[in-house]
Design an enzyme around this catalytic site. Structure first.
Site, short mmCIF file in Angstrom:
data_model
loop_
_atom_site.label_atom_id
_atom_site.label_comp_id
_atom_site.label_asym_id
_atom_site.label_seq_id
_atom_site.Cartn_x
_atom_site.Cartn_y
_atom_site.Cartn_z
N TYR A 1 0.81 -1.24 0.15
CA TYR A 1 0.09 0.15 0.05
C TYR A 1 0.74 1.24 0.08
CZ TYR A 1 -4.78 -1.81 0.70
OH TYR A 1 -5.96 -2.36 0.71
N LYS B 1 2.66 -15.41 2.97
CA LYS B 1 2.70 -15.97 1.50
C LYS B 1 4.08 -16.38 1.75
CE LYS B 1 1.46 -17.86 -2.28
NZ LYS B 1 0.42 -18.92 -2.33
N ASP C 1 -3.58 -17.92 0.81
CA ASP C 1 -4.81 -18.78 0.02
C ASP C 1 -5.33 -19.96 0.81
OD1 ASP C 1 -2.18 -19.94 0.00
OD2 ASP C 1 -2.21 -20.92 -1.83
N ASP D 1 -6.81 -6.64 4.10
CA ASP D 1 -7.66 -6.12 3.50
C ASP D 1 -8.80 -6.91 2.76
OD1 ASP D 1 -9.22 -3.84 2.26
OD2 ASP D 1 -8.23 -4.16 0.18
N ASP E 1 -12.70 -8.70 4.54
CA ASP E 1 -14.11 -8.43 3.90
C ASP E 1 -14.57 -9.99 3.72
OD1 ASP E 1 -13.85 -5.99 2.97
OD2 ASP E 1 -14.29 -6.30 0.95
C1 IPM Z 1 -10.55 -1.02 3.76
C2 IPM Z 1 -10.92 -0.27 2.44
C3 IPM Z 1 -9.61 0.63 2.06
C4 IPM Z 1 -8.12 -0.14 2.01
C5 IPM Z 1 -9.74 1.60 0.71
C6 IPM Z 1 -11.12 2.30 0.73
C7 IPM Z 1 -8.61 2.26 0.52
O1 IPM Z 1 -10.81 -1.17 1.45
O2 IPM Z 1 -10.55 -0.13 4.77
O3 IPM Z 1 -10.60 -2.02 3.84
O4 IPM Z 1 -8.12 -0.74 0.97
O5 IPM Z 1 -7.65 0.08 3.22
MG MG Z 2 -11.05 -3.24 2.20
#
Ligand code: IPM
Ligand code: MG
Length: 360
Positions: free
Chosen positions: A141, A192, A224, A248, A252
């Site tokens: 990042y 990884k 993975d 990240d 999710d």
């Molecule tokens: C998160 C989001 C952010 C990230 C984006 C919006 C930059 O996906 O907070 O998970 O990738 O960190």
């Molecule tokens: Mg995210």
């Protein structure tokens, strides 16, 4: 001492959900003597529109002076065509870096009332309670060099750099082990290391830190495999610690196991416990302004803020209990709606949480 909280509503549904969260903090202030002062600022697309930058100086100064920050969400199609430094997401990355908010705590908890909303079978997710500790200041990042360059033959190539220093790995590993001590004393480090040198170093440093925590069980998984394990048998996890990019993606995935990303708060902390608190879901431009968004993740983010940065666990518990009660009452926003439940909008949900705190 008055706690200074900076509120950054942001874009999309951000202002609507933050309004409900602020309402709850104000209620605690009026009825229970929570000593708090709310200030407001701009971050993301709204800041680009008003001040020409996604993390303007004015916001930076307020953020540095605050004890804690409550954020709605940033971004939306309106700003997608802007050049990269002006995109709302850049504002989020900039505030994380500026305040050195390196430890991102993303709990994935299944509320028993919402078990049916999970895409996994109920027995796989019943009582699910895992915590992802995501490193937030390093990795691909932020690594340099990065860019898009043109080769001699005219073809373009994009490049980014995955980068971690030992000190960065060490501090996030410590954060994870400390968190595990307050939970079930298990840490799974995700990397990884079979392919990447960055991960090889990551694993070595995590193992070194683990020697200071003999009471916590450490395991390792490749990313993975971890993705597969999360949807195969998520209850094997207590704390997962991982880098910025893997965190990240996995967070999710973990969020969805609980049935609604609309329920999950998060904290991004510095070394002293100052933090930025935000729901895990994004700015949901498709439903913005319709009063349909679920404010509970932001309301629960305010609870996390009270617990982690302001050291007000009793007020935090009041909010969390009230959220449980409104779910028990059958109130549901669209994202968590199920048969036989009562549909409510954003504001009605916020009001119901306040009502559920009355007399507590
Ligand atoms: C998160 C989001 C952010 C990230 C984006 C919006 C930059 O996906 O907070 O998970 O990738 O960190
Ligand atoms: Mg995210």
């Amino acid at each position: 001492m008055t706690h200074k909280v900076l509120v950054l509503p942001g874009d999309g549904i951000g202002p609507e959900i933050v309004t409900e969260s602020a309402k709850i903090l104000q209620y605690l202030q009026q009825e229970y003597g929570l000593d708090i002062a709310l200030d407001y600022g701009l971050l993301g697309g709204c800041a680009v529109d008003a001040l020409g930058a996604p993390y303007p100086d004015e916001t930076r100064q307020k953020a540095r002076a605050a004890d804690a920050i409550l954020l709605g969400a940033v971004g939306g199609p309106k700003w997608e065509m802007l050049e990269r430094p002006l995109r709302p997401e850049r504002g989020l990355l900039a505030i994380r870096a500026d305040l050195e908010l390196f430890a991102n705590l993303r709990p994935a908890i299944l509320y028993p009332q919402l078990a049916a909303a999970s895409s996994l079978k109920p027995e796989l997710v019943a009582d699910l309670d895992l915590l992802i500790v995501r490193e937030l200041n390093g990795d691909i990042y932020f690594g340099q060099p990065r860019g898009i360059r043109t080769l001699e033959n005219g073809e373009r190539e994009g490049f980014n750099t995955m980068l971690y220093r030992e000190s960065e790995i060490e501090r996030i590993a410590r954060a994870a082990f400390e968190a595990a001590r307050k939970r079930h004393r298990k840490v799974c480090s995700v990397d990884k290391a079979n392919v990447l040198e960055t991960s090889e170093l990551w694993r070595e440093v995590v193992e070194r830190v683990a020697r200071d925590y003999p009471d916590v069980a450490l395991s390792h998984q490749y990313v993975d495999n971890a993705a597969m394990q999360l949807v195969r048998a998520p209850k094997q996890f207590d704390v997962i610690v991982t880098g910025n990019l893997f965190g990240d993606i996995l967070s999710d995935c973990a969020a969805m196991l609980t049935g609604s990303i609309g329920m999950l708060p998060s904290a991004s902390l510095d070394a002293k416990g100052k933090g930025l608190y935000e729901p895990i879901h994004g700015s949901a431009p498709d439903i913005a302004g319709k009063g349909a968004a679920n404010p509970l993740a932001t309301i629960l983010s305010a609870a996390m803020l009270l617990r982690y940065s302001l050291n007000e666990p009793e007020h935090a518990a009041r909010i969390e209990q009230a959220v449980g009660r409104v779910l028990d009452q059958g109130l549901r926003t669209l994202d968590i709606m199920a048969e036989g439940m009562t549909p409510v909008g954003t504001q009605a949900m916020g009001d119901a949480v306040v009502a559920a705190m009355v007399g507590d």
